[in-house]
Design a protein around this motif. Structure first.
Motif, PDB file in Angstrom:
ATOM      1  N   TRP A  53       0.818  -1.218   0.000  1.00  0.00           N
ATOM      2  CA  TRP A  53       0.000   0.000   0.000  1.00  0.00           C
ATOM      3  C   TRP A  53       0.854   1.272   0.000  1.00  0.00           C
ATOM      4  O   TRP A  53       0.325   2.373  -0.118  1.00  0.00           O
ATOM      5  CB  TRP A  53      -0.907   0.030   1.226  1.00  0.00           C
ATOM      6  N   ARG A  75      -8.315   9.656   5.571  1.00  0.00           N
ATOM      7  CA  ARG A  75      -7.753   8.660   6.479  1.00  0.00           C
ATOM      8  C   ARG A  75      -6.580   7.930   5.835  1.00  0.00           C
ATOM      9  O   ARG A  75      -6.644   7.565   4.643  1.00  0.00           O
ATOM     10  CB  ARG A  75      -8.841   7.668   6.877  1.00  0.00           C
ATOM     11  N   GLU A  77      -5.726   4.893   6.164  1.00  0.00           N
ATOM     12  CA  GLU A  77      -6.128   3.552   5.740  1.00  0.00           C
ATOM     13  C   GLU A  77      -6.954   3.577   4.448  1.00  0.00           C
ATOM     14  O   GLU A  77      -7.256   2.515   3.895  1.00  0.00           O
ATOM     15  CB  GLU A  77      -6.892   2.833   6.847  1.00  0.00           C
ATOM     16  N   GLN A  78      -7.302   4.772   3.975  1.00  0.00           N
ATOM     17  CA  GLN A  78      -7.969   4.915   2.682  1.00  0.00           C
ATOM     18  C   GLN A  78      -7.063   5.621   1.671  1.00  0.00           C
ATOM     19  O   GLN A  78      -7.530   6.227   0.709  1.00  0.00           O
ATOM     20  CB  GLN A  78      -9.292   5.673   2.845  1.00  0.00           C
ATOM     21  N   THR A  79      -5.766   5.518   1.912  1.00  0.00           N
ATOM     22  CA  THR A  79      -4.758   6.168   1.073  1.00  0.00           C
ATOM     23  C   THR A  79      -3.739   5.135   0.624  1.00  0.00           C
ATOM     24  O   THR A  79      -3.165   4.416   1.450  1.00  0.00           O
ATOM     25  CB  THR A  79      -4.059   7.300   1.850  1.00  0.00           C
ATOM     26  N   VAL A 207     -15.376   8.499  -1.009  1.00  0.00           N
ATOM     27  CA  VAL A 207     -14.775   7.171  -1.153  1.00  0.00           C
ATOM     28  C   VAL A 207     -15.508   6.108  -0.340  1.00  0.00           C
ATOM     29  O   VAL A 207     -15.483   4.921  -0.688  1.00  0.00           O
ATOM     30  CB  VAL A 207     -13.270   7.189  -0.785  1.00  0.00           C
ATOM     31  N   ASP A 208     -16.196   6.500   0.725  1.00  0.00           N
ATOM     32  CA  ASP A 208     -16.902   5.508   1.534  1.00  0.00           C
ATOM     33  C   ASP A 208     -18.053   4.847   0.780  1.00  0.00           C
ATOM     34  O   ASP A 208     -18.577   3.817   1.238  1.00  0.00           O
ATOM     35  CB  ASP A 208     -17.418   6.148   2.825  1.00  0.00           C
ATOM     36  N   ASN A 232      -7.049   7.670  -3.206  1.00  0.00           N
ATOM     37  CA  ASN A 232      -7.968   7.592  -2.072  1.00  0.00           C
ATOM     38  C   ASN A 232      -9.183   6.781  -2.497  1.00  0.00           C
ATOM     39  O   ASN A 232      -9.830   7.090  -3.505  1.00  0.00           O
ATOM     40  CB  ASN A 232      -8.408   8.986  -1.614  1.00  0.00           C
ATOM     41  N   ARG A 234     -12.078   3.408  -0.763  1.00  0.00           N
ATOM     42  CA  ARG A 234     -12.443   2.583   0.388  1.00  0.00           C
ATOM     43  C   ARG A 234     -11.455   1.430   0.525  1.00  0.00           C
ATOM     44  O   ARG A 234     -10.873   0.974  -0.456  1.00  0.00           O
ATOM     45  CB  ARG A 234     -13.871   2.064   0.221  1.00  0.00           C
ATOM     46  N   GLU A 235     -11.300   0.946   1.736  1.00  0.00           N
ATOM     47  CA  GLU A 235     -10.271  -0.054   2.021  1.00  0.00           C
ATOM     48  C   GLU A 235     -10.385  -1.300   1.162  1.00  0.00           C
ATOM     49  O   GLU A 235      -9.374  -1.833   0.689  1.00  0.00           O
ATOM     50  CB  GLU A 235     -10.319  -0.454   3.502  1.00  0.00           C
TER      51      GLU A 235
END
Length: 376
Positions: A53, A75, A77-79, A207-208, A232, A234-235
């Motif tokens: 990542w 966030r 964790e979304q990058t 992104v969510d 960016n 979502r996970e």
């Protein structure tokens, strides 16, 4: 003489087609300071294979920087750290599409994107752009007809048109993606280069939904040679990208470069440098626009930019046939047909203000005016 796919510089020609900054604008001293800072830390991890990542500490610093710039929480964790927006686009095609899928692109749009989509066997369908950005009404009909997998948009200071997608159209586009199951691939490389007024809301705000990927690039806000950017999303979407075979084999993109950019963020150098770029581009865009105002009596028309790199000018004649005469006159531009897979936009020309200083921009426009006079 310098020639690459991105650059063609010929002595004696003011090349307003070039779409990047000049060498003397690049952050040589800032990067030298960042390198000293990173190597002085005494930790060699950034010289090893990287996490898929990307450098976790860079992702943290970058998310904090984007949070300040975007005005909402981004966030870590979304990058995802990419190899620049071109690589990110290619990666998204590889992991989110299959040959035969459809991608809807703006007309006009960034012309090198066509090759990336064709390399993955995608069917390219175009949607028109007006002064408010991508025409979402037209897109809705195309979505019903073609069931796209991707919609590729440059929603802010678009290349080449310079237009910015309105907030209402952004919201409609995201709703369409959710209702019809496609991904919005938002190429936002000029988001941080708004120099007049407030920038629009980045697509990273959505992104969510799981249907939006926001692409950014250090090529535009730092140096093209960094070959780094970010995604960016979502996970679960980013996890799909991280399973790409090349990413798994080689690890995250450029841990060395990531370490230097992390230092620039930790030292506060990057925000200062980007602020300087905005000031420079504000002056240069004004100089180019002021010079072009003098060509209005010849039939030239355009809108003044609020950010990015480009002015999208309407000429009184077709641009592509005019180009040989322009080169003889010592000036170059990108003809509008280049930016459409169907070669629309025949009377348009893209002019870049990022590469040259004000006096050279004005001289380039003066030469263009002489060419237009001779072409009458």
């Amino acid at each position: 003489m310098l020639k690459t796919a991105q650059t063609s510089l010929t002595e004696g020609v003011i090349n307003l087609a070039v779409g990047h900054p000049s060498l003397h604008m690049l952050p040589l001293r800032e990067m030298e300071r960042a390198a000293a800072h990173r190597f002085a830390a005494g930790n060699a991890e950034f010289l090893q294979y990287g996490a898929e990542w990307g450098d976790g500490l860079l992702r943290t610093e970058l998310a904090a920087y984007l949070t300040r710039e975007y005005g909402f929480a981004v966030r870590p964790e979304q990058t995802f750290i990419s190899g620049g927006t071109s690589q990110a686009t290619d990666l998204c095609c590889a992991m989110l599409t299959q040959p035969g899928d459809t991608v809807i692109v703006e007309d006009p749009t960034y012309f090198f994107a066509f090759g990336m989509f064709r390399d993955h066997g995608l069917n390219i369908v175009t949607v028109p752009v007006d002064e408010h950005g991508l025409d979402v009404d037209a897109l809705e009909a195309l979505v019903a007809q073609h069931s796209p997998r991707l919609v590729y948009t440059i929603p802010v200071h678009q290349n080449p048109s310079g237009v910015t997608l309105t907030q209402e159209r952004r919201e409609r586009l995201v709703r369409l993606a959710q209702e019809n199951g496609f991904y919005v691939l938002a190429d936002e490389v000029y988001q941080l280069l708004t120099f007049e007024g407030a920038p629009p809301q980045s697509f990273a705000a959505w992104v969510d939904t799981g249907h939006v990927l926001s692409l950014g690039s250090f090529s535009k806000i730092l140096a093209p040679g960094s070959r780094l950017g970010w995604i960016n999303a979502r996970e679960d979407v980013l996890e799909r990208l991280a399973h790409n075979g090349a990413v798994v084999s080689g690890g995250g993109y450029s841990p060395l470069g990531s370490g230097l950019i992390r230092s620039m963020l930790e030292l506060g150098t990057l925000p200062e440098y980007v602020a300087g770029l905005r000031d420079t581009y504000r002056r240069r865009s004004a100089a180019l626009a002021d010079a072009l105002d003098d060509l209005r009596p010849l039939g030239v028309d355009f809108a003044r930019p609020a950010g990015g790199y480009f002015i999208w000018a309407t000429l009184p004649t077709q641009a592509a046939p005019l180009l040989p005469l322009a080169l003889e006159g010592g000036v170059r531009f990108q003809p509008g047909t280049l930016f459409s897979p169907h070669e629309t936009q025949p009377d348009r020309a893209r002019l870049c203000f990022a590469f040259y200083e004000e006096a050279e921009l004005c001289e380039g426009v003066r030469r263009l005016g002489e060419v237009l006079q001779r072409a009458k």
